[in-house]
Enzyme design. Structure first.
Site, PDB file in Angstrom:
ATOM      1  N   ASP A 102      21.807 -21.126  27.257  1.00  0.00           N
ATOM      2  CA  ASP A 102      21.542 -22.391  27.928  1.00  0.00           C
ATOM      3  C   ASP A 102      22.129 -23.576  27.183  1.00  0.00           C
ATOM      4  OD1 ASP A 102      20.075 -21.230  30.037  1.00  0.00           O
ATOM      5  OD2 ASP A 102      18.347 -21.025  28.724  1.00  0.00           O
TER       6      ASP A 102
ATOM      7  N   GLU B  49      14.727 -19.703  41.001  1.00  0.00           N
ATOM      8  CA  GLU B  49      14.659 -19.107  39.670  1.00  0.00           C
ATOM      9  C   GLU B  49      13.690 -19.931  38.833  1.00  0.00           C
ATOM     10  OE1 GLU B  49      18.308 -18.408  37.594  1.00  0.00           O
ATOM     11  OE2 GLU B  49      19.281 -17.670  39.412  1.00  0.00           O
TER      12      GLU B  49
END
Length: 261
Positions: free
Chosen positions: A60, A49
């Protein structure tokens, strides 16, 4: 849909555990993208990724947020990232999945983004803040046109009905987020998380699942392997890559050591 590298990976490794790693393009160094990808491939990572840095990455935790900030300061952009990926696409044999937020992708242009993914050898895309209705109505035809797999995330908060709808309308794999919180390492998965894994598995979905968020040691890795087709590791690897000043081999050595404990 055609049979792209993501489908090939899950078809070839039906009885094996798949390991996918995330890193943020442009961090810790602007020109390190090719080295990170090719070294990971050489060391046996199954899928990669590649994070598109964004100034407001809502899903995140602090480690990936810090990497995104550094990447943007280094000068990473979508245009540059596609250029870097296109330069190595003939050498990359494993699936590359771009992970990023909707804002910079819309700014780039959604069809132009899909076209650039195709030209750069990208097999899949994860956009955590892409509304599912917009995917179905607007993006899905482009996914077919450019042979891209748009990967959807599910969490412990996602309803059974929604999970089944995502499974019906997508292809590739489903990203099974281990918790409703942001990314980051955990020592172990709690009973609620394991119950969630069991609940999803009982639905007998046609798409394989990958578990991500919180995997950093043998206990969390094995729990992911026992409950899905494989594991996605992000924050742990990003922190090690930064710690090793972008030396991918050293970062992988430390990661593999940590995953034994």
């Amino acid at each position: 849909m055609n049979f792209n590298k993501i489908n090939e990976l899950f078809s070839d490794k039906k009885d094996e555990k798949i390991l996918s790693l995330y890193f943020c393009a442009g961090a810790p160094t602007l020109e390190g993208t090719a080295d990170v990808i090719l070294t990971m491939q050489e060391r046996g990572i199954d899928m990669i990724e590649v994070g598109i840095p964004f100034s407001d990455p809502l899903a995140d935790g602090p480690i990936i947020q810090s990497a995104a900030t550094k990447a943007l300061r280094n000068g990473m952009s979508l245009k540059l990232l596609f250029s870097q990926l296109e330069a190595i696409k003939d050498q990359v044999k494993i699936p590359l999945v771009l992970m990023g937020y909707l804002n910079p992708i819309l700014h780039y242009g959604i069809e132009e983004f899909c076209r650039s993914c195709d030209h750069a050898g990208v097999s899949g895309v994860i956009i955590p803040d892409l509304p599912f209705a917009d995917y179905n109505n607007i993006v899905k035809p482009l996914a077919y046109k450019y042979d891209l797999r748009f990967i959807m995330l599910i969490t412990p908060e996602t309803s059974e009905e929604r999970i089944k709808l995502i499974d019906k309308c997508t292809d590739g794999f489903i990203y099974m987020v281990s918790s409703a919180s942001t990314t980051g390492s955990k020592d172990k998965f709690d009973e609620n998380t394991l119950n969630y894994f069991n609940s999803v598995n009982s639905l007998h979905l046609h798409n394989p699942r990958m578990v991500g968020f919180g995997i950093s040691n043998a206990q969390t890795l094995n729990a992911a392997y026992e409950n899905a087709s494989g594991a996605i590791i992000g924050s742990k690897f990003v922190s090690l890559l930064d710690e090793c000043n972008g030396n991918t081999n050293k970062a992988l050595d430390k990661l593999f050591e940590a995953l034994k404990k």
